[in-house]
Design an enzyme around this catalytic site. Structure first.
Site, PDB file in Angstrom:
ATOM      1  N   GLN A  18       0.447  -1.349  -0.024  1.00  0.00           N
ATOM      2  CA  GLN A  18       0.303  -0.045  -0.161  1.00  0.00           C
ATOM      3  C   GLN A  18       0.596   0.969   0.409  1.00  0.00           C
ATOM      4  O   GLN A  18       0.519   2.210  -0.511  1.00  0.00           O
ATOM      5  CB  GLN A  18      -0.737  -0.167   1.241  1.00  0.00           C
ATOM      6  CG  GLN A  18      -2.207  -1.128   1.138  1.00  0.00           C
ATOM      7  CD  GLN A  18      -2.524  -1.072  -0.909  1.00  0.00           C
ATOM      8  OE1 GLN A  18      -3.536  -0.031  -0.966  1.00  0.00           O
ATOM      9  NE2 GLN A  18      -2.590  -1.997  -0.869  1.00  0.00           N
ATOM     10  N   HIS A  21       2.080   3.054  -3.112  1.00  0.00           N
ATOM     11  CA  HIS A  21       0.842   3.721  -4.242  1.00  0.00           C
ATOM     12  C   HIS A  21       1.497   5.301  -4.795  1.00  0.00           C
ATOM     13  O   HIS A  21       1.232   5.884  -6.055  1.00  0.00           O
ATOM     14  CB  HIS A  21      -0.201   4.244  -4.164  1.00  0.00           C
ATOM     15  CG  HIS A  21      -0.671   2.595  -4.209  1.00  0.00           C
ATOM     16  ND1 HIS A  21      -1.495   2.266  -5.149  1.00  0.00           N
ATOM     17  CD2 HIS A  21      -1.779   1.596  -3.370  1.00  0.00           C
ATOM     18  CE1 HIS A  21      -2.059   0.781  -5.325  1.00  0.00           C
ATOM     19  NE2 HIS A  21      -1.922   0.231  -3.994  1.00  0.00           N
ATOM     20  N   GLU A  73      -8.841   3.617   2.833  1.00  0.00           N
ATOM     21  CA  GLU A  73      -9.602   3.534   1.641  1.00  0.00           C
ATOM     22  C   GLU A  73      -9.598   2.027   0.843  1.00  0.00           C
ATOM     23  O   GLU A  73     -10.922   1.295   0.820  1.00  0.00           O
ATOM     24  CB  GLU A  73      -7.997   3.881   0.273  1.00  0.00           C
ATOM     25  CG  GLU A  73      -8.491   3.431  -1.108  1.00  0.00           C
ATOM     26  CD  GLU A  73      -7.175   3.307  -1.840  1.00  0.00           C
ATOM     27  OE1 GLU A  73      -7.676   3.356  -3.152  1.00  0.00           O
ATOM     28  OE2 GLU A  73      -6.439   3.475  -1.585  1.00  0.00           O
ATOM     29  N   HIS A  74      -8.625   1.151   1.624  1.00  0.00           N
ATOM     30  CA  HIS A  74      -8.831  -0.408   2.399  1.00  0.00           C
ATOM     31  C   HIS A  74      -8.579  -0.597   3.871  1.00  0.00           C
ATOM     32  O   HIS A  74      -7.869   0.744   4.398  1.00  0.00           O
ATOM     33  CB  HIS A  74      -7.551  -1.152   1.498  1.00  0.00           C
ATOM     34  CG  HIS A  74      -7.815  -0.677   0.490  1.00  0.00           C
ATOM     35  ND1 HIS A  74      -6.521  -0.117  -0.373  1.00  0.00           N
ATOM     36  CD2 HIS A  74      -8.252  -1.613  -0.436  1.00  0.00           C
ATOM     37  CE1 HIS A  74      -6.229   0.189  -1.621  1.00  0.00           C
ATOM     38  NE2 HIS A  74      -7.697  -1.393  -1.699  1.00  0.00           N
ATOM     39  N   ASP A 107      -6.862  -5.276  -5.497  1.00  0.00           N
ATOM     40  CA  ASP A 107      -6.039  -3.924  -7.096  1.00  0.00           C
ATOM     41  C   ASP A 107      -6.574  -5.066  -7.995  1.00  0.00           C
ATOM     42  O   ASP A 107      -6.750  -4.294  -9.768  1.00  0.00           O
ATOM     43  CB  ASP A 107      -4.878  -3.880  -6.515  1.00  0.00           C
ATOM     44  CG  ASP A 107      -5.252  -2.831  -5.188  1.00  0.00           C
ATOM     45  OD1 ASP A 107      -6.332  -2.337  -4.624  1.00  0.00           O
ATOM     46  OD2 ASP A 107      -4.277  -2.819  -4.864  1.00  0.00           O
ATOM     47  N   GLU A 161     -38.992  29.026   7.357  1.00  0.00           N
ATOM     48  CA  GLU A 161     -37.787  29.778   7.239  1.00  0.00           C
ATOM     49  C   GLU A 161     -38.123  30.541   6.446  1.00  0.00           C
ATOM     50  O   GLU A 161     -37.102  31.062   5.660  1.00  0.00           O
ATOM     51  CB  GLU A 161     -38.028  27.932   6.105  1.00  0.00           C
ATOM     52  CG  GLU A 161     -37.132  26.757   6.905  1.00  0.00           C
ATOM     53  CD  GLU A 161     -36.660  26.342   6.148  1.00  0.00           C
ATOM     54  OE1 GLU A 161     -37.540  25.553   4.358  1.00  0.00           O
ATOM     55  OE2 GLU A 161     -36.327  25.298   6.043  1.00  0.00           O
ATOM     56  N   HIS A 166     -44.293  29.498  -0.565  1.00  0.00           N
ATOM     57  CA  HIS A 166     -43.789  28.746  -0.830  1.00  0.00           C
ATOM     58  C   HIS A 166     -45.170  27.804   0.666  1.00  0.00           C
ATOM     59  O   HIS A 166     -46.129  26.359   0.054  1.00  0.00           O
ATOM     60  CB  HIS A 166     -42.649  27.595  -0.136  1.00  0.00           C
ATOM     61  CG  HIS A 166     -41.484  27.776  -0.765  1.00  0.00           C
ATOM     62  ND1 HIS A 166     -40.806  28.752  -1.913  1.00  0.00           N
ATOM     63  CD2 HIS A 166     -40.756  26.523  -0.722  1.00  0.00           C
ATOM     64  CE1 HIS A 166     -39.838  28.396  -2.097  1.00  0.00           C
ATOM     65  NE2 HIS A 166     -39.554  27.092  -2.152  1.00  0.00           N
TER      66      HIS A 166
END
Length: 190
Positions: A18, A21, A73-74, A107, A161, A166
């Protein structure tokens, strides 16, 4: 995440894989098991310090909290009972279960997504998929019964609001349905 049930050299090579990369890549081993951290450190001994970090957690709960906060990521669950931890991982791009499930397989050959969220974005994003390239068009149809039931609460929210038009847009429809207002004239536009 790893405990002593995973071979230290396997863990070390996954960390290296890893890290390779490129710039900005980080590879972190978090464990509540000092024995595995020491064994992996020994396996990595003599290497130039880089983007590999070994972290000791005071418990597996702390380790899991770190993983969920870090949103990698992993994440590899290289522990004796990975299924138990799998249920507790909430934020990761891809989860690899068991010591033999290396991310390199994901991968290249496992078929999992290889374009995954990085930089902690796993907390709110998924891997890139076909849906990203599709335009979704929303279609809304409000049945008359729903108009009657929802116009009042909608109007209250809209006025709170500061959006009176509306509010009135919903109320006029309810009034039309109840027959309390003049019908819409032919040719009127909105």
């Amino acid at each position: 995440m790893a405990d002593a049930s995973a071979p230290a050299d396997v863990i070390a090579w996954d960390l290296r894989a890893q890290a390779e990369h490129g710039a900005g890549s980080t590879s972190v081993l978090v464990s509540a098991d000092d024995q595995v951290l020491d064994a992996v450190a020994a396996s990595l001994a003599g290497e130039e310090p880089g983007s590999i970090t070994l972290m000791h957690a005071d418990s597996w709960e702390t380790a899991l909290a770190f993983v969920n906060r870090y949103a990698p990521e992993h994440v590899q669950l290289m522990v004796e009972r990975p299924q138990t931890m799998l249920e507790q991982v909430r934020h990761a791009g891809a989860i690899f279960v068991g010591a033999m499930s290396g991310t390199a397989f994901g991968d290249y050959v496992a078929g999992s997504n290889h374009i995954l969220p990085t930089g902690g974005r796993g907390r709110f994003s998924s891997g890139l998929g076909p849906g990203v390239f599709m335009r979704i068009q929303e279609v809304v149809e409000i049945p008359e019964g729903a108009v009657a039931a929802l116009a009042g609460p909608l109007a209250d929210l809209a006025r709170a609001e500061g959006l009176p038009a509306h509010a009135r847009s919903a109320e006029i429809r309810a009034e039309q349905l109840a027959g309390d207002s003049l019908p819409l004239t032919e040719g009127a536009t909105t």
